[in-house]
Every structure is written in C-alpha cells, then in structure tokens.
Scaffold this active site. Structure first.
Site, PDB file in Angstrom:
ATOM      1  N   CYS A  38       0.863  -1.179   0.000  1.00  9.43           N
ATOM      2  CA  CYS A  38       0.000   0.000   0.000  1.00  9.43           C
ATOM      3  C   CYS A  38       0.901   1.230   0.000  1.00  9.43           C
ATOM      4  O   CYS A  38       1.888   1.275   0.742  1.00  9.43           O
ATOM      5  CB  CYS A  38      -0.879  -0.010   1.255  1.00  9.43           C
ATOM      6  SG  CYS A  38      -1.940   1.440   1.403  1.00  9.43           S
TER       7      CYS A  38
ATOM      8  N   HIS B  67      -9.103  -3.514  -2.162  1.00 11.77           N
ATOM      9  CA  HIS B  67      -8.155  -2.751  -1.339  1.00 11.77           C
ATOM     10  C   HIS B  67      -8.536  -1.262  -1.341  1.00 11.77           C
ATOM     11  O   HIS B  67      -8.570  -0.618  -0.288  1.00 11.77           O
ATOM     12  CB  HIS B  67      -6.739  -2.965  -1.901  1.00 11.77           C
ATOM     13  CG  HIS B  67      -5.648  -2.228  -1.176  1.00 11.77           C
ATOM     14  ND1 HIS B  67      -4.673  -2.858  -0.449  1.00 11.77           N
ATOM     15  CD2 HIS B  67      -5.392  -0.890  -1.087  1.00 11.77           C
ATOM     16  CE1 HIS B  67      -3.850  -1.950   0.073  1.00 11.77           C
ATOM     17  NE2 HIS B  67      -4.269  -0.739  -0.306  1.00 11.77           N
ATOM     18  N   GLU B  68      -8.830  -0.726  -2.533  1.00  3.41           N
ATOM     19  CA  GLU B  68      -9.128   0.712  -2.640  1.00  3.41           C
ATOM     20  C   GLU B  68     -10.481   1.054  -2.019  1.00  3.41           C
ATOM     21  O   GLU B  68     -10.617   2.085  -1.361  1.00  3.41           O
ATOM     22  CB  GLU B  68      -9.076   1.170  -4.107  1.00  3.41           C
ATOM     23  CG  GLU B  68      -7.723   0.979  -4.797  1.00  3.41           C
ATOM     24  CD  GLU B  68      -6.539   1.512  -4.008  1.00  3.41           C
ATOM     25  OE1 GLU B  68      -6.703   2.489  -3.260  1.00  3.41           O
ATOM     26  OE2 GLU B  68      -5.451   0.921  -4.122  1.00  3.41           O
TER      27      GLU B  68
ATOM     28  N   HIS C 127     -10.193   1.528   1.556  1.00  4.52           N
ATOM     29  CA  HIS C 127      -9.701   2.869   1.906  1.00  4.52           C
ATOM     30  C   HIS C 127     -10.846   3.872   1.990  1.00  4.52           C
ATOM     31  O   HIS C 127     -10.873   4.732   2.865  1.00  4.52           O
ATOM     32  CB  HIS C 127      -8.732   3.379   0.834  1.00  4.52           C
ATOM     33  CG  HIS C 127      -7.300   2.968   1.026  1.00  4.52           C
ATOM     34  ND1 HIS C 127      -6.577   3.294   2.137  1.00  4.52           N
ATOM     35  CD2 HIS C 127      -6.458   2.270   0.220  1.00  4.52           C
ATOM     36  CE1 HIS C 127      -5.337   2.820   2.019  1.00  4.52           C
ATOM     37  NE2 HIS C 127      -5.242   2.183   0.860  1.00  4.52           N
TER      38      HIS C 127
HETATM   39 ZN    ZN Z   1      -3.659   1.194   0.048  1.00  2.00          ZN
END
Ligand code: ZN
Length: 202
Positions: free
Chosen positions: A125, A167-168, A171
C-alpha cells in the site's frame, strides 16, 4: 477530524497534473470514511489527474482519495503494469473487455459485491512504504460505480483488478489492509508499523 495537513484543491481544470503528497499510516485522513462524489466536475477531474500522476510516480496500481487527504468516495486504478505477472479481467454483461481501453480507471462512489471464492496474496500500500503482507480477498467482484464522464457502469472484475478494487474501496471506508491481515502477519509487522505511525505524528 483535524485536517490542517490536508491539501485544499483550487477549482481549476486546465492545469497540468501535479504530484500530491501521499499520507502515511498514522495520518488521521486514512481512517475517515469518504463522502459521495455528487458530480464529476472540473475539480474532481483535476483530482483524478493528480491522483493518477501521483500513483504512477510512486509505482502503485491504485490510490484512494483518503491517501491524498481527501475524504471522498473516489479511487484511481491501473493494473496494466502488472498484467503479465498478475492477470486481471473486466467483464461487462458477460463480455470480456479490452483492459487497455478501461485503464486507467477512475471510480466514483463504487459499490462492491464480493463473490464467495477467495484467495490469499501479498499486498502493499502506498501509505505503508516497504510493508507487504498476505491478505485474503474475493477472487471476483461485481462493481457498480460512476465514471468521470458521468456514465454509471456495472462490471465484474477478477484477478489483480478484483484485489485492487477491494483494497481501494476499503480505503474509502477508512479500512486499511493491515486490518485484513491475520494476527500473526500483523504481529510480524508490529515494529515497522509503530515506526511509521511515529513518523506520521511528527
Ligand atoms: Zn492502500
């Protein structure tokens, strides 16, 4: 949430993309849930261009608005640089698409439905320099999102693209990949995470 360190974007459009500062683990912006993006106006298009510039400069495959201090439901992704090593597919209405035509991808307000099959792979990341760890993710996702040109899209993604989207989108909800690691992996990273956190607080 105090955001003295957060960059304020001026509402301009025709300026060339610029590099943004990527905030690191320990910065409060990473734990903030993003607001919906109402409409892709000039400011959002500029932010997308700046985020892509920043992502490529840092050799990343994805970057979320939170990572540049913006609490918005917006992310940029480009899986083409890793296509050979970690393949991806994008399918619309059962038809596999040419990824070259879809990348880079700016997703606004993405909603993700996870499919049951899962696998484990190492992830990094951009907000955690030099830290990698195994994360279990769905191998296939269904995504609904708005694009920069105002279109609403629905597609299925597999492989690296499916992983990057998960993953995004985490966030955008203030969730970080370390939250998804098992306790042994997290324990092995404890010292480095503490160091990063201290650096961010300085
Ligand atoms: Zn990340």
């Amino acid at each position: 949430m105090p955001n003295a360190k957060v960059r304020i974007l001026k509402p301009q459009s025709a300026i060339p993309p610029m590099l943004l500062r990527i905030v690191q683990y320990g910065h409060p912006a990473l734990r903030v849930k993003g607001r919906r993006v109402g409409r892709a106006d000039d400011r959002i298009r500029q932010l997308s261009a700046d985020m892509l510039e920043t992502m490529y400069d840092a050799h990343g495959l994805g970057l979320a608005a939170q990572q540049v201090g913006e609490a918005l439901r917006m992310t940029v992704i480009d899986v083409l640089p890793l296509l050979k090593e970690r393949p991806s597919t994008l399918t619309v209405g059962g038809e596999e698409q040419d990824l070259e035509k879809w990348m880079p991808l700016t997703l606004l307000n993405p909603e993700v439905t996870l499919q049951e099959d899962r696998d484990v792979a190492s992830e990094g990341c951009l907000s955690f320099p030099d830290i990698n760890g195994d994360v279990v993710r769905s191998t296939k996702v269904r995504v609904k999102a708005d694009l920069l040109d105002g279109r609403a899209v629905e597609f299925e993604a597999t492989g690296m693209l499916a992983r990057a989207i998960q993953h995004e989108v985490d966030h955008l909800n203030g969730v970080l990949f370390i939250d998804r690691m098992n306790s042994a992996t997290r324990a092995s990273l404890k010292g480095r995470l503490k160091r990063l956190q201290r650096e961010s607080e300085e």
